[in-house]
Design an enzyme around this catalytic site. Structure first.
Site, PDB file in Angstrom:
ATOM      1  CG  ASP A  90      28.885   1.707 -70.650  1.00  0.00           C
ATOM      2  OD1 ASP A  90      28.699   2.552 -69.748  1.00  0.00           O
ATOM      3  OD2 ASP A  90      28.363   1.783 -71.768  1.00  0.00           O
ATOM      4  CE  LYS A 151      26.802  -0.709 -73.994  1.00  0.00           C
ATOM      5  NZ  LYS A 151      28.150  -0.091 -73.959  1.00  0.00           N
ATOM      6  CE  LYS A 176      25.591   2.891 -73.940  1.00  0.00           C
ATOM      7  NZ  LYS A 176      26.963   3.274 -73.565  1.00  0.00           N
TER       8      LYS A 176
END
Length: 223
Positions: A90, A151, A176
């Protein structure tokens, strides 16, 4: 989603500045017990990879939490995380460069990380700091860089995942939703908006809310 699919869509997370190995161990145990993934600080990935009760998927973060690392540092951090045993990355974008209109630099930085590791890369765009136009430019940059997901948030800026942001981002890549998702109902709102994954420190409580989860215990204070 049935219980197993739902749980496998949750990244049970611990990323605070005071996180200890004991905290990570608890998250790994909980993630494994409930069928979730775990998202942990990069310094603990080697121990997690060797941990006997680790979940199937371990994610970690790169350029966290503000995204202002040198591009080479982000690339090297991603490679180190992969070599240490991480299954997913991430990565935080450089929000300042995006807001300044330096989109080519943002794409190049993402592309370097994506090309450097053979594992999925989720790009954290920090929606709370962006206008809708900037969110779209960030998502377009992630597409151009061949990122796997976008995300919403690190959890370190004011504001987290929202339904409108997830709806916007899902036009570009799988999303996400992370930040402020603390219950099963919160998670379902994000999934209904188009999210593919949830990141939350209260993963156990979220999974315990699933209709097929009678008898599971939730977190005491997850968020």
């Amino acid at each position: 989603m049935d219980h197993n699919e739902f749980a496998a869509s949750i990244d049970h997370t611990v990323l605070g500045p005071e996180t200890t190995w004991g905290d990570v161990e608890t998250v790994l145990d909980e993630a494994a017990a409930h069928g979730m993934n775990a998202c942990i600080p990069p310094c603990y990935v080697p121990e997690a990879a060797d941990y006997g009760n680790a979940p199937e998927t371990i994610a970690t973060v790169v350029g966290f939490p503000h995204g202002q690392h040198a591009p080479e540092a982000k690339r090297d951090e991603a490679v180190d995380a992969w070599n240490d045993g991480a299954d997913e990355i991430d990565m935080v974008i450089n929000v300042g460069r995006l807001k300044a209109g330096e989109t080519d630099a943002v794409v190049a930085e993402m592309s370097d990380v994506v090309a450097a590791v053979p594992i999925p890369v989720k790009v954290i765009i920090e929606t709370a700091l962006l206008s809708d136009d900037e969110k779209r430019r960030a998502c377009e940059a992630a597409v151009d860089a061949d990122a796997d997901m976008v995300k919403t948030s690190t959890g370190f800026a004011d504001g987290g995942a929202t339904v409108p942001d997830v709806e916007l981002m899902s036009e570009y890549l799988p999303v996400k939703a992370s930040g402020g998702v603390g219950s099963y109902d919160d998670a379902m709102a994000m999934f209904d908006a188009g999210a593919a994954r949830i990141g939350a420190s209260s993963g156990v409580a979220i999974v315990a809310g699933h209709p097929e989860s009678e008898g599971e215990e939730g977190d005491a204070d997850g968020n």
